[in-house]
Scaffold this active site. Structure first.
Site, PDB file in Angstrom:
ATOM      1  N   LYS A  83      41.402  28.855  36.533  1.00  0.00           N
ATOM      2  CA  LYS A  83      40.855  27.919  37.520  1.00  0.00           C
ATOM      3  C   LYS A  83      39.539  27.291  37.051  1.00  0.00           C
ATOM      4  O   LYS A  83      39.121  26.283  37.603  1.00  0.00           O
ATOM      5  CB  LYS A  83      40.692  28.592  38.882  1.00  0.00           C
ATOM      6  CG  LYS A  83      39.433  29.359  39.098  1.00  0.00           C
ATOM      7  CD  LYS A  83      39.267  29.643  40.575  1.00  0.00           C
ATOM      8  CE  LYS A  83      38.095  30.564  40.784  1.00  0.00           C
ATOM      9  NZ  LYS A  83      37.923  30.943  42.175  1.00  0.00           N
ATOM     10  N   ARG A 130      36.139  26.464  49.829  1.00  0.00           N
ATOM     11  CA  ARG A 130      36.022  27.598  50.748  1.00  0.00           C
ATOM     12  C   ARG A 130      35.182  27.237  51.967  1.00  0.00           C
ATOM     13  O   ARG A 130      35.500  27.651  53.086  1.00  0.00           O
ATOM     14  CB  ARG A 130      35.424  28.804  50.017  1.00  0.00           C
ATOM     15  CG  ARG A 130      36.401  29.423  49.018  1.00  0.00           C
ATOM     16  CD  ARG A 130      35.756  30.514  48.184  1.00  0.00           C
ATOM     17  NE  ARG A 130      36.704  31.126  47.248  1.00  0.00           N
ATOM     18  CZ  ARG A 130      36.348  31.642  46.077  1.00  0.00           C
ATOM     19  NH1 ARG A 130      35.084  31.634  45.687  1.00  0.00           N
ATOM     20  NH2 ARG A 130      37.255  32.177  45.289  1.00  0.00           N
ATOM     21  N   ARG A 153      26.696  38.269  44.364  1.00  0.00           N
ATOM     22  CA  ARG A 153      27.066  37.750  45.684  1.00  0.00           C
ATOM     23  C   ARG A 153      27.313  38.885  46.673  1.00  0.00           C
ATOM     24  O   ARG A 153      26.867  38.836  47.810  1.00  0.00           O
ATOM     25  CB  ARG A 153      28.310  36.865  45.557  1.00  0.00           C
ATOM     26  CG  ARG A 153      28.029  35.612  44.738  1.00  0.00           C
ATOM     27  CD  ARG A 153      29.276  34.794  44.507  1.00  0.00           C
ATOM     28  NE  ARG A 153      29.002  33.741  43.528  1.00  0.00           N
ATOM     29  CZ  ARG A 153      29.460  32.510  43.611  1.00  0.00           C
ATOM     30  NH1 ARG A 153      30.234  32.157  44.612  1.00  0.00           N
ATOM     31  NH2 ARG A 153      29.162  31.631  42.689  1.00  0.00           N
TER      32      ARG A 153
HETATM   33  N1  PBG Z   1      34.408  30.188  39.264  1.00  0.00           N
HETATM   34  C1  PBG Z   1      34.206  31.580  39.146  1.00  0.00           C
HETATM   35  C2  PBG Z   1      35.468  32.348  39.066  1.00  0.00           C
HETATM   36  N2  PBG Z   1      36.423  32.044  38.166  1.00  0.00           N
HETATM   37  C3  PBG Z   1      37.486  32.887  38.368  1.00  0.00           C
HETATM   38  C4  PBG Z   1      37.147  33.739  39.413  1.00  0.00           C
HETATM   39  C5  PBG Z   1      37.993  34.787  40.006  1.00  0.00           C
HETATM   40  C6  PBG Z   1      39.201  35.216  39.269  1.00  0.00           C
HETATM   41  C7  PBG Z   1      40.322  34.196  39.235  1.00  0.00           C
HETATM   42  O1  PBG Z   1      40.446  33.329  40.094  1.00  0.00           O
HETATM   43  O2  PBG Z   1      41.132  34.303  38.302  1.00  0.00           O
HETATM   44  C8  PBG Z   1      35.866  33.418  39.844  1.00  0.00           C
HETATM   45  C9  PBG Z   1      35.085  34.068  40.913  1.00  0.00           C
HETATM   46  C10 PBG Z   1      35.543  33.755  42.308  1.00  0.00           C
HETATM   47  O3  PBG Z   1      35.983  32.632  42.588  1.00  0.00           O
HETATM   48  O4  PBG Z   1      35.435  34.619  43.184  1.00  0.00           O
END
Ligand code: PBG
Length: 309
Positions: A83, A130, A153
């Protein structure tokens, strides 16, 4: 398979989440290919300086620095959270594998489920997607923008600064913090970010033999699903920070795709679904995004220019 080969060098960020997911990939690859895989931690400018991170435009900086190490040959391949990848192709880089995806959903972390949080509770998240979907569920919430890694966080809840935070369930699993989860949002409540929960293995385009080895951990259903999701994002021309949710999964041999855009105050939403064969994942995503644009998705996302494609 020869055993005297030098280990494959896997480039990864050094955070706990990154090294955990990279080690899982390394183990799976070793098992499938018999090759040794060694993690090479890369400190990126984004890790060094928070100010620089903001200035350079978010998480894309982590990705491009790992890609530079791949292109220079310093590492053989890199593992990213899918992502975090920009939607556009990177010159000289091939997406060699998307392993079977972990739980794609978002999770509320704190002492109580969303419905049980007090009126006006302070909920932390840095993601416009979100924020918008939280406000759609609970317009009374005070959504507080936060940055930092997942542990930082979660610490803001422990310290009492915030009542709750929203994080990706997959990431919480990887850092061993599932005990912090009060509620996992169903995708009907909160649609995940395109690609959430899945990983990307990237190597140089001029190394097809290596790409073939990495491909042993590819999962075709995941690849189709994330292609559909990311095509929606690409057509909507919305970066990783845009309020776009998209989730696709196979049911009864059909790929089901749902995507939404939500106004920043959570009051208006365009949400559409489509289904089709996994071989048509890209067209599925493109058509759905165009239908969303036809319904005014660009206005909902704020004033932005949409290039025809
Ligand atoms: N941008 C930060 C990020 N990139 C991937 C993840 C979580 C793990 C994933 O989605 O594979 C996160 C943290 C979150 O959004 O809580």
């Amino acid at each position: 398979m020869s055993t005297d080969r030098a280990p494959l060098r896997l480039g990864t960020r050094k955070s706990l989440m990154a090294t955990t997911q990279s080690q899982l990939v390394a183990d799976a690859l070793s098992q499938r290919t018999g090759l040794a895989v060694e993690l090479v931690g890369v400190t990126t400018q984004g890790d060094v300086s928070k100010a620089l991170l903001a200035q350079m435009g978010g998480t894309g900086v982590f990705v491009s620095e790992l890609r530079d190490r791949v292109l220079s040959g310093e590492v053989d391949f890199a593992v990213h959270s899918l992502k975090d990848l920009p939607t556009g192709a990177a010159e000289g880089i091939t997406l060699a594998a998307t392993p079977r995806r972990d739980d794609p959903r978002d999770a509320l972390c704190g002492p109580a489920k969303l419905a049980d949080l007090p009126r006006g509770a302070r909920v932390g998240t840095g993601s416009p997607r979100r924020v918008a979907q939280l406000l759609a569920l609970r317009p009374d919430l005070e959504v507080v923008p936060i940055r930092g890694n997942a542990d930082t966080r979660l610490g803001k809840v422990t310290s009492g600064e915030l009542d709750a935070v929203v994080l990706a369930y997959a990431g919480l699993t990887r850092i061993g913090r599932l005990e912090a989860v009060a509620e996992v949002f169903e995708t009907e409540q909160m649609l995940p970010a395109p690609g959430q929960g899945s990983l990307a293995l990237e190597c140089r385009s001029d190394r097809p033999e290596l790409a073939g080895l990495l491909g042993t951990v590819d999962d075709a259903a995941t690849r189709a699903a994330v292609l559909a999701e990311r095509t929606v994002l690409a057509v909507l021309e919305a970066g990783c920070s845009a309020p776009v949710g998209a989730y696709a999964a196979e049911r009864e041999q059909e790929l089901h795709l749902t995507a939404n855009v939500v106004s920043s105050d959570g009051t208006r939403q365009i949400r559409l679904s489509a289904r089709g064969h996994r071989d048509e994942a890209e067209r599925l995503g493109r058509d759905l995004a165009h239908r969303m644009l036809g319904l005014g998705a660009d206005q909902l996302m704020g004033e932005r220019t949409i290039e025809p494609r």
